[in-house]
Scaffold this active site. Structure first.
Site, PDB file in Angstrom:
ATOM      1  N   GLU A  36      -2.110   4.786  -0.815  1.00 28.41           N
ATOM      2  CA  GLU A  36      -3.419   5.019  -0.185  1.00 28.41           C
ATOM      3  C   GLU A  36      -3.353   6.265   0.674  1.00 28.41           C
ATOM      4  OE1 GLU A  36      -4.864   1.818   2.242  1.00 28.41           O
ATOM      5  OE2 GLU A  36      -3.356   0.457   1.478  1.00 28.41           O
ATOM      6  N   THR A  51      -9.048   4.907   3.140  1.00 22.98           N
ATOM      7  CA  THR A  51      -7.928   5.393   2.341  1.00 22.98           C
ATOM      8  C   THR A  51      -8.340   5.462   0.882  1.00 22.98           C
ATOM      9  OG1 THR A  51      -7.053   3.152   2.066  1.00 22.98           O
ATOM     10  CG2 THR A  51      -6.161   4.467   3.899  1.00 22.98           C
TER      11      THR A  51
HETATM   12  P1  ADP Z   1     -10.991   0.835  -0.749  1.00 19.81           P
HETATM   13  O1  ADP Z   1     -10.405  -0.483  -0.375  1.00 19.81           O
HETATM   14  O2  ADP Z   1     -11.888   0.754  -1.958  1.00 19.81           O
HETATM   15  O3  ADP Z   1      -9.931   1.910  -0.922  1.00 19.81           O
HETATM   16  P2  ADP Z   1     -11.666   2.052   1.824  1.00 19.81           P
HETATM   17  O4  ADP Z   1     -12.369   1.338   2.930  1.00 19.81           O
HETATM   18  O5  ADP Z   1     -10.208   2.341   1.974  1.00 19.81           O
HETATM   19  O6  ADP Z   1     -11.940   1.232   0.476  1.00 19.81           O
HETATM   20  O7  ADP Z   1     -12.465   3.401   1.605  1.00 19.81           O
HETATM   21  C1  ADP Z   1     -11.920   4.354   0.743  1.00 19.81           C
HETATM   22  C2  ADP Z   1     -12.933   5.291   0.145  1.00 19.81           C
HETATM   23  O8  ADP Z   1     -13.634   5.994   1.181  1.00 19.81           O
HETATM   24  C3  ADP Z   1     -12.247   6.354  -0.679  1.00 19.81           C
HETATM   25  O9  ADP Z   1     -12.007   5.923  -2.011  1.00 19.81           O
HETATM   26  C4  ADP Z   1     -13.229   7.528  -0.598  1.00 19.81           C
HETATM   27  O10 ADP Z   1     -14.169   7.423  -1.675  1.00 19.81           O
HETATM   28  C5  ADP Z   1     -13.954   7.308   0.739  1.00 19.81           C
HETATM   29  N1  ADP Z   1     -13.544   8.227   1.816  1.00 19.81           N
HETATM   30  C6  ADP Z   1     -14.425   8.819   2.669  1.00 19.81           C
HETATM   31  N2  ADP Z   1     -13.802   9.590   3.578  1.00 19.81           N
HETATM   32  C7  ADP Z   1     -12.462   9.491   3.317  1.00 19.81           C
HETATM   33  C8  ADP Z   1     -11.308  10.080   3.934  1.00 19.81           C
HETATM   34  N3  ADP Z   1     -11.416  10.928   4.994  1.00 19.81           N
HETATM   35  N4  ADP Z   1     -10.088   9.792   3.398  1.00 19.81           N
HETATM   36  C9  ADP Z   1      -9.984   8.943   2.341  1.00 19.81           C
HETATM   37  N5  ADP Z   1     -11.054   8.343   1.721  1.00 19.81           N
HETATM   38  C10 ADP Z   1     -12.289   8.616   2.202  1.00 19.81           C
HETATM   39  N1  RBF Z   2      -0.190  -1.406   6.278  1.00 15.38           N
HETATM   40  C1  RBF Z   2       0.812  -2.217   6.706  1.00 15.38           C
HETATM   41  O1  RBF Z   2       0.799  -3.406   6.395  1.00 15.38           O
HETATM   42  N2  RBF Z   2       1.839  -1.731   7.469  1.00 15.38           N
HETATM   43  C2  RBF Z   2       1.905  -0.433   7.863  1.00 15.38           C
HETATM   44  O2  RBF Z   2       2.859  -0.049   8.547  1.00 15.38           O
HETATM   45  C3  RBF Z   2       0.843   0.442   7.448  1.00 15.38           C
HETATM   46  N3  RBF Z   2       0.824   1.739   7.836  1.00 15.38           N
HETATM   47  C4  RBF Z   2      -0.193   2.564   7.427  1.00 15.38           C
HETATM   48  C5  RBF Z   2      -0.207   3.898   7.829  1.00 15.38           C
HETATM   49  C6  RBF Z   2      -1.225   4.747   7.423  1.00 15.38           C
HETATM   50  C7  RBF Z   2      -1.197   6.183   7.879  1.00 15.38           C
HETATM   51  C8  RBF Z   2      -2.274   4.265   6.612  1.00 15.38           C
HETATM   52  C9  RBF Z   2      -3.394   5.152   6.177  1.00 15.38           C
HETATM   53  C10 RBF Z   2      -2.272   2.935   6.203  1.00 15.38           C
HETATM   54  C11 RBF Z   2      -1.239   2.071   6.599  1.00 15.38           C
HETATM   55  N4  RBF Z   2      -1.209   0.734   6.218  1.00 15.38           N
HETATM   56  C12 RBF Z   2      -0.184  -0.095   6.633  1.00 15.38           C
HETATM   57  C13 RBF Z   2      -2.152   0.255   5.211  1.00 15.38           C
HETATM   58  C14 RBF Z   2      -3.303  -0.518   5.783  1.00 15.38           C
HETATM   59  O3  RBF Z   2      -2.913  -1.859   5.824  1.00 15.38           O
HETATM   60  C15 RBF Z   2      -4.460  -0.358   4.833  1.00 15.38           C
HETATM   61  O4  RBF Z   2      -4.946   0.946   4.824  1.00 15.38           O
HETATM   62  C16 RBF Z   2      -5.513  -1.342   5.167  1.00 15.38           C
HETATM   63  O5  RBF Z   2      -6.408  -1.390   4.109  1.00 15.38           O
HETATM   64  C17 RBF Z   2      -6.193  -1.070   6.491  1.00 15.38           C
HETATM   65  O6  RBF Z   2      -7.291  -1.932   6.659  1.00 15.38           O
HETATM   66 MG    MG Z   3      -8.364   2.308   0.491  1.00  8.86          MG
END
Ligand code: ADP
Ligand code: RBF
Ligand code: MG
Length: 166
Positions: free
Chosen positions: A97, A44
């Site tokens: 996110e 995300t």
């Molecule tokens: P963080 O906790 O730093 O957000 P994530 O594990 O959520 O780490 O990874 C997010 C990062 O992954 C984004 O900031 C982006 O640079 C990269 N990324 C790669 N592919 C995607 C995707 N399909 N959607 C969103 N972020 C992506």
């Molecule tokens: N986190 C929650 O605690 N509850 C949720 O219902 C929830 N729904 C999510 C739905 C989507 C489509 C996405 C992308 C994230 C959601 N998350 C939710 C956030 C999730 O906890 C977060 O992306 C974590 O970092 C996953 O490891």
């Molecule tokens: Mg993220």
């Protein structure tokens, strides 16, 4: 895992987006909590605090769908967005996110992310397991793809925010 497969509608909202949608937002992708959303298969891209606060003024916390675009890439991709407290992780600050339904060759931290939010999917939930959270995220992705496939939603790929693309 059949017991995880909690049935819910796979398409949501009216056939045409209505107020407060569309909600348009942009911001440079910031680092999140690094909890390994990526390892879970749904990285995300986190929006900065100002963008998160602005979104929270317009809409409730919850899970949303819409379109997104990253940096200079002209392509507009479908996205799901989680706005809120992440109850599963008991966060103390709200975050916005965005998971983009596209496989990117590399990370894009610091790059401008544009989003057009077009509808609401569900409230945030707490879960008894990480598997249950991942299962729900995967259903959200299907709901977003189906909901965005309707003509009035597809139209927003050509929104001004995205420049001449779509
Ligand atoms: P963080 O906790 O730093 O957000 P994530 O594990 O959520 O780490 O990874 C997010 C990062 O992954 C984004 O900031 C982006 O640079 C990269 N990324 C790669 N592919 C995607 C995707 N399909 N959607 C969103 N972020 C992506
Ligand atoms: N986190 C929650 O605690 N509850 C949720 O219902 C929830 N729904 C999510 C739905 C989507 C489509 C996405 C992308 C994230 C959601 N998350 C939710 C956030 C999730 O906890 C977060 O992306 C974590 O970092 C996953 O490891
Ligand atoms: Mg993220």
């Amino acid at each position: 895992m059949a017991q995880l497969n909690t049935a819910r509608p796979l398409i949501v909202g009216p056939d045409v987006p209505i107020s407060p949608y569309p909600i348009k937002m942009k911001g440079e992708v910031v680092r999140g909590f690094g909890r390994g959303s990526k390892e879970l298969g749904t990285p995300t891209a986190n929006l900065p605090e100002e963008a998160t606060e602005a979104l929270c003024k317009d809409i409730e916390t919850g899970i949303y769908f819409g379109w997104s675009q990253v940096g200079n890439d002209p392509t507009v991709y479908p996205m799901v967005m989680s706005l809120g407290w992440n109850p599963y992780y008991k966060n103390e600050k709200r975050s916005a996110e965005v998971h983009i339904m596209h496989t990117f060759p590399e990370d894009f931290y610091g790059v401008e992310l544009r989003v057009v939010v077009l509808g609401y999917i569900r409230p945030e939930k707490d879960y008894s397991s990480l598997d249950a959270l991942i299962n729900d995220i995967n259903i959200d992705i299907q709901v977003a793809n189906n909901s965005l496939a309707r003509p009035a939603y597809t139209e927003y790929k050509k929104d001004q925010l995205f420049g001449i693309s779509g």
